[in-house]
Structures are given as C-alpha cells and as structure tokens.
Design an enzyme around this catalytic site. Structure first.
Site, PDB file in Angstrom:
ATOM      1  N   GLN A 125      38.392  42.925  44.784  1.00 47.05           N
ATOM      2  CA  GLN A 125      37.843  42.362  43.555  1.00 47.05           C
ATOM      3  C   GLN A 125      36.499  41.691  43.809  1.00 47.05           C
ATOM      4  O   GLN A 125      36.424  40.710  44.552  1.00 47.05           O
ATOM      5  CB  GLN A 125      38.817  41.313  43.003  1.00 47.05           C
ATOM      6  CG  GLN A 125      38.333  40.619  41.751  1.00 47.05           C
ATOM      7  CD  GLN A 125      39.184  39.389  41.440  1.00 47.05           C
ATOM      8  OE1 GLN A 125      39.261  38.454  42.238  1.00 47.05           O
ATOM      9  NE2 GLN A 125      39.829  39.392  40.296  1.00 47.05           N
ATOM     10  N   SER A 160      38.076  39.178  49.054  1.00 48.79           N
ATOM     11  CA  SER A 160      39.236  39.385  49.919  1.00 48.79           C
ATOM     12  C   SER A 160      39.422  40.877  50.150  1.00 48.79           C
ATOM     13  O   SER A 160      39.279  41.669  49.213  1.00 48.79           O
ATOM     14  CB  SER A 160      40.513  38.834  49.269  1.00 48.79           C
ATOM     15  OG  SER A 160      40.369  37.484  48.941  1.00 48.79           O
ATOM     16  N   GLU A 243      48.619  39.043  32.841  1.00 50.68           N
ATOM     17  CA  GLU A 243      49.167  38.538  34.103  1.00 50.68           C
ATOM     18  C   GLU A 243      49.780  37.154  33.972  1.00 50.68           C
ATOM     19  O   GLU A 243      50.108  36.523  34.957  1.00 50.68           O
ATOM     20  CB  GLU A 243      48.045  38.489  35.146  1.00 50.68           C
ATOM     21  CG  GLU A 243      47.893  39.787  35.899  1.00 50.68           C
ATOM     22  CD  GLU A 243      49.172  40.123  36.653  1.00 50.68           C
ATOM     23  OE1 GLU A 243      49.520  39.393  37.573  1.00 50.68           O
ATOM     24  OE2 GLU A 243      49.835  41.124  36.289  1.00 50.68           O
ATOM     25  N   SER A 374      40.851  26.707  39.614  1.00 52.21           N
ATOM     26  CA  SER A 374      41.146  25.536  40.452  1.00 52.21           C
ATOM     27  C   SER A 374      41.959  24.522  39.641  1.00 52.21           C
ATOM     28  O   SER A 374      42.005  24.580  38.409  1.00 52.21           O
ATOM     29  CB  SER A 374      39.841  24.889  40.921  1.00 52.21           C
ATOM     30  OG  SER A 374      39.212  24.269  39.820  1.00 52.21           O
ATOM     31  N   GLU A 376      41.250  21.523  38.996  1.00 51.08           N
ATOM     32  CA  GLU A 376      40.392  20.761  38.088  1.00 51.08           C
ATOM     33  C   GLU A 376      40.091  21.581  36.838  1.00 51.08           C
ATOM     34  O   GLU A 376      40.107  21.056  35.717  1.00 51.08           O
ATOM     35  CB  GLU A 376      39.087  20.380  38.801  1.00 51.08           C
ATOM     36  CG  GLU A 376      39.245  19.296  39.874  1.00 51.08           C
ATOM     37  CD  GLU A 376      39.806  19.819  41.200  1.00 51.08           C
ATOM     38  OE1 GLU A 376      39.966  21.058  41.339  1.00 51.08           O
ATOM     39  OE2 GLU A 376      40.093  18.999  42.095  1.00 51.08           O
TER      40      GLU A 376
END
Ligand SMILES: Cc1cc2nc3c(=O)[nH]c(=O)nc-3n(C[C@H](O)[C@H](O)[C@H](O)COP(=O)(O)OP(=O)(O)OC[C@H]3O[C@@H](n4cnc5c(N)ncnc54)[C@H](O)[C@@H]3O)c2cc1C
Lengths: 389, 364
Positions: A125, A160, A243, A374, A376
């Site tokens: 990705q 990744s 998802e 994240s 936050e």
C-alpha cells in the site's frame, strides 16, 4: 443453528480441523512464537486456503468468494487466530480487492483478482508520504497524463512489504487545483517499473519491513487507474466502511493473553515469586478489560447482521484493543526483558536468544497506536461526534 | 533547543563527554552492519580512554586520577544526552568499586592506563533464570568455574571480566581473562547499541591467583558497587530523558500536518508536558541521591531509598520513551533519528542493575 440452517458449531469445528491439519507446521510455529510473517509463509498459506475454496471469505461468490455470512467469516477469522494460523494477508484481499470489485473495470478484475486470490501476486500500500501521515490528503506524489500513460513522480514512505511485493496500489495527485481530497487518484503500479527505487527503513525492532519508495518518471498505463480520475479519496472511504468490522475480532488479543500467561507460567520467571505474582495480577486486569472489548465486538457483529448502523463502535474497538495489545506486550516485556534487552542483536553470527520475538513485538507494537488512524486522530474524530463539532 | 536541562555538574568533563557523544551520533548512524559498528565503537572507546575516563575513579595510589563521584556523573550526564553506546558507568565506575582495597593494585593500574578493558559481572544479576548462574569452586591450586554470565555490558574488545560469584559458597571476586582458549563468548549488541557478552564458564579452569579476594569484604564491595551501578544508571536515564524532551519539542515544532505545526495541537503539548514532569521529578531524585552519596559514600546510602528510586526511574524512563515514540508518530519507530537512540537507551534502564521486580522485592 440459525434460521438459514447454518450450523455454526459444526462450521467452527470444520475450520478448526482444517487449520490444525492443513496449515504447515513451520508456519504455525512461526505464528506461535510471534515471529515476523513475510511473503513466503503468507503466500503458501493463502495457496492452501485457495485450493480448498477458502481463498477470499470476504468477496462475493462470483469472484471466488466463499458465500459465507458475516458470522461465519467472523468464526473463520477467530479460529485462524486461535489455531496459530496467520491471518490472511490483507493488502490484496481486504484492501484492494473490495475496491476493484466495486469500482474496477471487468478487464481489471480479470487481470488482478486471480493473483490476489491464489496468493501469487503480492501487493503493498503506497499511501503515506514524508509530508502526509495523519494528514494523508496532503499527499504530493504527482501523476501527469501523457497519452495512454500516467507519469508519476514523488515519494512514498512507510511502505510495508514493498521489498517483497510485485504491485503497489498507490494514491497520487492528478490535479493541483481541486480541493485537497479531490485531486487524488488510485493507480496500480508494478514495482518493477523503470524509475522505481526502494530503500529499506531501519526500525527499532530490528525487523526489515517498511521502506521508502521513490518514483522518478514512472510510466503507468492508464488502464491501471481504478475508477475515475480524482475519485481516489472516496474509494479509500469506501474501504474504511467495508473494513469497519475487522477490529471486532478480539481473537488475536485472547491469543496473546494466553501466550503471555503461558510464558509466565512456564518458568520464564522461575524462582522469583514476587515478579510472577505481580505479572499475573497485571494479566488478570488486562483479561478483565478484554471482556469489555469482546462484548463490544459481539454487539457490533450483531448490529451489522441486523443492518443497523455501527456509529462509533468500530473506532472505540480500535482504540481500546490497540492499547490493550500494548499492555499485553508490556507484561511480556517485564517477564523477559532482563534476559533480552542486553542481547538484542547477535554479532559474529550467533543465534538470537530464545524468545527475542517478545521484545521485538513489544517494540513493533508501539505502532498500533500510530498507524491505521493514531490514537490522537481517532479521539479527535470521536470527540467531534460527541460534541457535534 | 527550546528546552535544555542544565548540566548536573558543568565543566570540562561534561563538555568533553557531550562532544564525544555528539560526534559518535553521526559516525554510528553512517554504519549499520555489526562489524562496521564494532569498529566505530572500538575507536570511540580509545577516544574515551585517551580522555582519561577509565582512570577517573581509580585512586591516585593505583595510578588513577583519584576523581570524585561528581566527576564521573558529569561524564555520564554529557555522554547520556546522546546515549553514547559505551559502558562507561560499568567500566569506569563499577569496576573500581568492586575491588576491596587490598585487591585494587592487581587490576586498577591497568584499567587506569587503558591497557585492560574490564567488564564488571555479577553472577546474581546477569543470569538466565532457566540455567545455572556463574559459580566457582577451588580444587587443589585451581579455580573451577561453572554456569554462565548473561548479557554482560562490556567495553569494545574487553580483555577481562571482573566477576562477583560464589566461590565454595562464599562471595568471591575473580579476574577472568577473555582471551583465546578462555571462556566461550557470545557477542551481542544490547538494545541501546552497547556491546555485551555472554560468558560460558562450564569447564573453564583458572590458576588460584585469579581469585582476587573472598569473604565479607568482597560481599560488601559488591553490594556497594551494585548500588553505585544503580545510581549511575539513573544518572544516565535523567540525561537521556532531558535530551529526549528537548528533541520531542523540536520535532513537534517543525513537523506540519493539517497545515499546522504539530506543536499547536493541545493533546501533543500535554503529552510533552507529561514527559517533562517525569524528567523533572527523576532529576530531583537523582540529584538528591548523588549529593548524599558525595557527602558520605554510595555504600552509606539508605538501601530502601535507592530501591524505591530505581523503581521510580525505571518506570519513568519507559514512560518517557513510549510517550516520545507516540509523539513522533511513525518516525518514533525508525532507527534513523537521534531520538531513537535515546528511546532505546531509556527502555534498558528498567532492566539494568535489577529490574522493578528485583528492587520491589528488596524494598518491600
Ligand atoms: C511500521 C509502520 C508500517 C506502516 N505501513 C504503512 C503502509 O504499508 N502503507 C502506508 O501508506 N502507510 C504505512 N504506515 C504509515 C502510517 O499510516 C503513518 O505512520 C500514520 O498515518 C501516522 O503518520 P505519521 O507517522 O506521519 O505521524 P504524524 O501524522 O506526523 O503524527 C505525529 C503525532 O502527531 C499526532 N497528530 C497528528 N495529527 C494530529 C491532530 N490533528 N491532533 C492531534 N494529534 C495529531 C499523531 O497522533 C502522532 O502522535 C506505516 C507506519 C509504520 C510506523
């Protein structure tokens, strides 16, 4: 047994039997000790599932899906985790696949879906960039149309698996004028295209798994564009929706809980009753909290089956389970750290000390509260729904 | 830098150490393979020796500089701010402290001159709970060793280990050469990049003279050397925490997302303040301990106070490391920022010289 006549208990037993007998022992051992999964193990496992007709539980039947209902898919994911089988590699099956099925041309489906299904083509990705992390919409990698090609220039980062992938599904900017989210397009880029170079990023866990991908005048056929030019952002949103339930599977948490309990019981801390008691207490507290996420996951599944909206539940589950997983990692660190931190990287070709994966997973696991939204950023979103602004 | 903790003990030693650590940063980030890193570390150790650091805590009678605890703390503070991956506290502080007065002459002149590079080892601490700890027995004129020492911090190219281990059941201090034909060695890098060794002792025999001393005096010296090690780890931790707070502020002040520097987001400002408050309390604690030890001696520090301090600083170091990673986002996970060296160093603090479980048991 439910109204449609599905015997879920029998289904669970069938999946379990399959996992225990058909997943290769070396792969299950790798998963059991918390090792890093790579293309080799993952693609072998995918091929085995594919040969059995179970390649894509989350795809419609006509594209090679299993036709299972949501509950069966959930049982399948849970049973894989419980049996130390790898979860299915998500980039093709869960991320790109559903987008192609919804928005791809027939030709694209024919070209790309089979390789995802049998695990022979490996995807990564390419979204994040050095300047576009949490603020993904500010991405700058440019694609300019020239005849029947796009010419792509820019840089992706944190990619990744790029080091072992064949293809990268990539968000690029095709218009400088439109509002940030609008000028973004989704392109499928072969990683062996001229003009691509990949540099590994060293990470604190001492595993090699993320990369920088540089794109310098890379020519991508226009037929590799998914959907409309400028609509890439909305496909990402579609995916997010698709998802949402992925986090409802708390089996990985339960699995990690059981592994950590075994670690502590099996004498990693022998002769030190104080440490052992303290760790067991912390584990019990974590287990108690997991019961809450588990209930949330269950409720989310039921709501989805009833076609009710999920609201905030998916975000709450992601936040909670990421933090719980980190707590489990930390308990394992405290059980093993005194014999691992001082022997992190073998020199002279020594074998790493047994169990080093505990420390590596602790370090890698810090990412759980950073990627995929994240902590936050998730809290910002939740706060916005609560306060209404 | 918007926040810089003042040096604990300002002066040439602090400055020199900070300079060497800063230069190490660049030299180490340019290499990643183990042999190349080992060569850089070796060169750094030579520079440290040339600056006279191994001699600082060696008494003048044994050809050392006869320095004070503050001198060593100043060096560790300077070096710790860039997590210089050398075992300075161990080799320059703990080694001299392990030797009872009468045994010092055999070892310390060579430590002071830099000729020997000695790693301290404590059998009771550096062991894998699942296999036998290091021990020795005397037999005729020889010393028979057994068990192993695990994950011992060691200077690059260590020549000897000074091993505290039971000898015939009583506290013994053994000087073990690490040359060819000696014990089996396995080399590692610690999480913080410092060199370390496993020392496999089964079947190793040494002449009786390798047993430098035995009995009560050895046990007392070992206990105070461990206390010193514990204190010095905390000094290094405070140095690293302070530097990491500064670097986190700097990162958040330059990184832009959503059209703003991250330093504008309140949750990140508060997160940074959490790290800062952890640093301030740990620093005050360490200053009070160093001051008390300088006035009397490390051996006279209240044991329970020291255990509680290590419990505190071990946790604080980890929280600061985890917090800084989170605040840096993905960059917090790379090995490519100076901040990462600090976070990895801080994650070791909990485990050096006894982890929380060890100190909790001793404090309870
Ligand atoms: C191991 C790993 C694997 C990854 N794999 C991939 C991959 O395969 N493909 C891919 O495209 N990306 C991948 N990523 C990237 C990942 O998605 C990003 O790291 C993530 O989006 C965060 O962005 P960032 O790292 O730039 O952090 P930043 O966005 O710079 O965030 C830094 C800090 O600021 C906080 N913050 C940001 N904005 C706000 C705000 N508005 N309010 C409050 N706080 C805020 C963050 O929460 C964080 O704490 C991976 C990252 C890692 C570390």
């Amino acid at each position: 047994m439910d109204a449609a006549g599905t015997d879920y208990a029998a289904f669970r037993a069938e999946v379990r039997e399959f996992c225990l007998t058909r997943c290769p022992a070396d792969i299950r051992a790798l998963v059991a000790r918390g090792g890093k999964l790579g293309r080799d193990a993952w693609s072998r496992w995918q091929r085995i599932l594919f040969d059995h007709g179970w390649g894509a539980p989350n795809w419609p039947r006509e594209y090679g899906g299993t036709g299972w209902d949501l509950r069966q898919r959930h049982i399948f994911d849970e049973t894989l985790a419980e049996s130390d089988c790898p979860p299915q590699y998500h980039h093709g099956l869960r991320h790109l696949g559903p987008v192609l099925i919804e928005y791809g041309t027939e030709e694209q489906k024919r070209r790309f879906l089979p390789g995802i299904l049998d695990g022979s083509v490996w995807w990564c990705q390419g979204y994040s960039e050095p300047g576009a992390g949490s603020d993904l919409a500010s991405l700058k990698t440019r694609a300019v149309r020239e005849g029947d090609k796009y010419v792509v220039d820019g840089q992706k980062t944190w990619t990744s698996h790029a080091q072992e992938a064949d293809m990268m599904y990539t968000l690029v900017r095709t218009s400088q004028e439109a509002k940030k989210q609008q000028g973004i397009t989704l392109l499928l880029i072969p990683l062996d295209s001229p003009g691509i170079s990949i540099r590994p990023i060293r990470t604190i866990d001492n595993w090699q798994h993320v990369n920088e991908v540089f794109l310098d005048g890379v020519r991508v056929p226009a037929e590799n564009r998914v959907g409309e030019e400028g609509q890439g952002w909305s496909y990402g949103k579609f995916l997010l929706h698709h998802e949402r339930l992925a986090g409802a599977n708390v089996a990985p948490l339960l699995r990690q809980l059981a592994r950590t309990r075994r670690l502590i019981e099996e004498g990693a801390t022998e002769g030190e009753e104080g440490r052992r008691r303290a760790l067991e207490h912390r584990l019990l507290l974590a287990e108690a909290e997991i019961t809450g996420v588990r209930a949330l996951g269950h409720a989310a599944l039921e709501a989805t089956l009833r076609r009710e909206p999920l609201g905030n539940t998916a975000a709450v589950i992601k936040l909670t389970s990421a933090n719980l997983m980190q707590r489990l990692d930390e308990i394992a660190l405290d059980a093993t750290g005194h014999r691992l931190v001082s022997r992190f990287r073998p020199v002279d070709g020594n074998a790493p000390p047994e169990g080093m994966e505990w420390l590596q997973n602790y370090l890698y696991g810090r990412v759980r509260t950073i990627y995929g939204g994240s902590d936050e950023v998730q809290k910002n979103l939740l706060a916005r729904t609560l306060f209404g602004h | 830098m918007p926040f810089t903790a003042p040096p604990l003990f300002p002066g040439d030693l602090f400055e020199g150490a900070a300079r060497l650590a800063a230069s190490a940063e660049g030299r180490l980030s340019a290499v990643s393979e183990a042999p190349a890193r080992a060569a850089v570390l070796d060169a750094l150790w030579e520079e440290a020796a040339a600056l006279g650091w191994p001699a600082v805590m060696v008494p003048e009678a044994q050809e050392g500089a006869g320095g004070t605890l503050e001198d060593l703390v100043a060096i560790l503070d300077g070096a710790g701010r860039a997590a210089l991956p050398l075992p300075l506290a161990a080799a320059c502080g703990v080694v001299p402290a392990m030797l009872p007065a009468e045994a010092g002459g055999v070892v310390l002149p060579f430590v002071a001159s830099g000729e020997w590079r000695v790693a301290p080892a404590f059998a009771e601490l550096m062991r894998d709970p699942r296999s036998p700890a290091a021990a020795a027995a005397t037999e005729g004129g020889v010393l028979r060793l057994s068990g192993s020492v695990i994950g011992m911090e060691a200077p690059p190219g260590a020549t000897h280990t000074l091993l505290h281990a039971p000898v015939d059941g009583a506290s013994g201090l053994i000087l073990l050469p690490l040359d060819e034909g000696g014990p089996g060695l396995r080399r590692f890098e610690r999480l913080d990049g410092r060199p370390s060794l496993d020392v496999l002792l089964d079947g190793v025999t040494l002449p009786g003279t390798a047993l430098l001393a035995r009995g009560e005096a050895v046990a007392r010296a070992a206990a105070s050397a461990r206390a010193l090690g514990t204190l010095l780890v905390m000094v290094e931790a405070v140095a690293a925490m302070g530097a990491l707070v500064g670097q986190t502020i700097e990162y958040l002040s330059t990184r832009v997302q959503f059209g703003e520097t991250l330093s504008r987001f309140q949750v990140l400002r508060h997160g940074t303040v959490d790290l800062y408050t952890r640093h301030e309390a740990a620093r005050a604690l360490v200053v009070s301990l160093v001051t008390a030890a300088a006035e009397t001696s490390v051996a006279e520090l209240d044991a329970r106070t020291l255990h509680l301090a290590k419990l505190h600083v071990g946790r604080a170091a980890r929280e600061v490391a985890e917090g800084a990673i989170q605040l840096h986002g993905g960059m917090g996970l790379t090995d490519e920022l100076p901040a990462s060296r600090l976070t990895k160093r801080l994650l070791c603090v909990e485990f050096d010289y006894g982890d929380g479980a060890v100190h909790a048991a001793l404090a309870a």
